[in-house]
Design a protein around this motif. Structure first.
Motif, PDB file in Angstrom:
ATOM      1  N   LEU A   3       6.418 -71.606 -38.877  1.00 45.07           N
ATOM      2  CA  LEU A   3       6.898 -72.963 -38.633  1.00 45.07           C
ATOM      3  C   LEU A   3       6.107 -73.998 -39.421  1.00 45.07           C
ATOM      4  O   LEU A   3       6.662 -74.997 -39.874  1.00 45.07           O
ATOM      5  CB  LEU A   3       6.844 -73.278 -37.137  1.00 45.07           C
ATOM      6  N   TYR A   4       4.823 -73.782 -39.608  1.00 51.92           N
ATOM      7  CA  TYR A   4       4.017 -74.718 -40.376  1.00 51.92           C
ATOM      8  C   TYR A   4       4.408 -74.724 -41.848  1.00 51.92           C
ATOM      9  O   TYR A   4       4.200 -75.702 -42.541  1.00 51.92           O
ATOM     10  CB  TYR A   4       2.530 -74.399 -40.239  1.00 51.92           C
ATOM     11  N   PHE A  30       7.190 -70.625 -30.248  1.00 52.72           N
ATOM     12  CA  PHE A  30       6.257 -71.358 -31.113  1.00 52.72           C
ATOM     13  C   PHE A  30       4.956 -70.574 -31.295  1.00 52.72           C
ATOM     14  O   PHE A  30       4.452 -70.452 -32.408  1.00 52.72           O
ATOM     15  CB  PHE A  30       5.964 -72.742 -30.526  1.00 52.72           C
ATOM     16  N   GLN A  31       4.423 -70.043 -30.216  1.00 45.77           N
ATOM     17  CA  GLN A  31       3.180 -69.280 -30.305  1.00 45.77           C
ATOM     18  C   GLN A  31       3.340 -68.043 -31.192  1.00 45.77           C
ATOM     19  O   GLN A  31       2.437 -67.699 -31.952  1.00 45.77           O
ATOM     20  CB  GLN A  31       2.713 -68.852 -28.911  1.00 45.77           C
ATOM     21  N   GLN A  32       4.475 -67.377 -31.108  1.00 51.33           N
ATOM     22  CA  GLN A  32       4.704 -66.165 -31.895  1.00 51.33           C
ATOM     23  C   GLN A  32       4.982 -66.451 -33.368  1.00 51.33           C
ATOM     24  O   GLN A  32       4.711 -65.616 -34.223  1.00 51.33           O
ATOM     25  CB  GLN A  32       5.880 -65.371 -31.313  1.00 51.33           C
ATOM     26  N   ASN A  33       5.525 -67.627 -33.668  1.00 57.91           N
ATOM     27  CA  ASN A  33       5.965 -67.930 -35.037  1.00 57.91           C
ATOM     28  C   ASN A  33       5.305 -69.173 -35.617  1.00 57.91           C
ATOM     29  O   ASN A  33       5.848 -69.782 -36.537  1.00 57.91           O
ATOM     30  CB  ASN A  33       7.490 -68.100 -35.055  1.00 57.91           C
ATOM     31  N   LEU A  77      14.469 -74.778 -37.109  1.00 56.16           N
ATOM     32  CA  LEU A  77      13.863 -76.096 -37.066  1.00 56.16           C
ATOM     33  C   LEU A  77      12.439 -76.061 -37.610  1.00 56.16           C
ATOM     34  O   LEU A  77      11.746 -75.071 -37.502  1.00 56.16           O
ATOM     35  CB  LEU A  77      13.843 -76.623 -35.636  1.00 56.16           C
ATOM     36  N   ASN A  78      12.004 -77.206 -38.178  1.00 55.86           N
ATOM     37  CA  ASN A  78      10.603 -77.311 -38.533  1.00 55.86           C
ATOM     38  C   ASN A  78       9.877 -78.086 -37.454  1.00 55.86           C
ATOM     39  O   ASN A  78      10.462 -78.437 -36.433  1.00 55.86           O
ATOM     40  CB  ASN A  78      10.454 -77.970 -39.917  1.00 55.86           C
TER      41      ASN A  78
END
Length: 150
Positions: free
Chosen positions: A125-126, A118-121, A143-144
């Motif tokens: 993702l947003y 999550f931190q890297q992407n 996934l979103n």
């Protein structure tokens, strides 16, 4: 009578030596892994780690299982194209068969892997659109932010 005491003493010391030999064998194997890693022989190190993992599973040695899984995941990131997916898949498979303290440790590592992803992407993702269909349960990259991971 003297022979019986001598025999029992020999058996006792041989059992103690055998139990120490098992712990030392893990140490010897990990030293091999370190040497192969220093020599940049990642595939060979992964083979030794895999043998350590099999041995640890047969002996039900949780610390060694976890350590082998961590080293295997480190090498998978280097050697495999979909390293993250395979690592999480391996961790989840191990969680299913693991027992109480090991399960919690492995779940913690999986949560950490999700957090790192999550931190890297985060920026990607947003911007993903909402979908109701998951391709596969372990493909977290599709996934979103509103879809849960199972």
């Amino acid at each position: 009578m003297k022979h019986i005491v001598t025999l029992i003493t020999i058996l006792l010391f041989s059992q103690i030596a055998q139990s120490q030999k098992n712990n030392e064998s893990f140490e010897v194997l990990w030293q091999q892994v370190e040497k192969l890693e220093r020599d940049a022989l990642t595939k060979s190190a992964l083979k030794v780690v895999s043998s350590i993992s099999k041995k640890a599973k047969s002996e039900k040695n949780s610390p060694q299982i976890i350590k082998a899984l961590l080293f295997a995941s480190k090498y998978a990131m280097t050697l495999e194209e979909d390293g993250q997916l395979n690592i999480i898949k391996d961790f989840k498979q191990e969680i299913v068969i693991a027992e109480f303290p090991t399960t919690n440790v492995l779940e913690s590592y999986v949560a950490n892997l999700y957090w790192q992803f999550f931190q890297q992407n985060r920026y990607q993702l947003y911007n993903l659109t909402k979908t109701d269909v998951k391709l596969e349960p372990f493909i977290f990259r599709t996934l979103n932010l509103t879809t849960s991971v199972s």
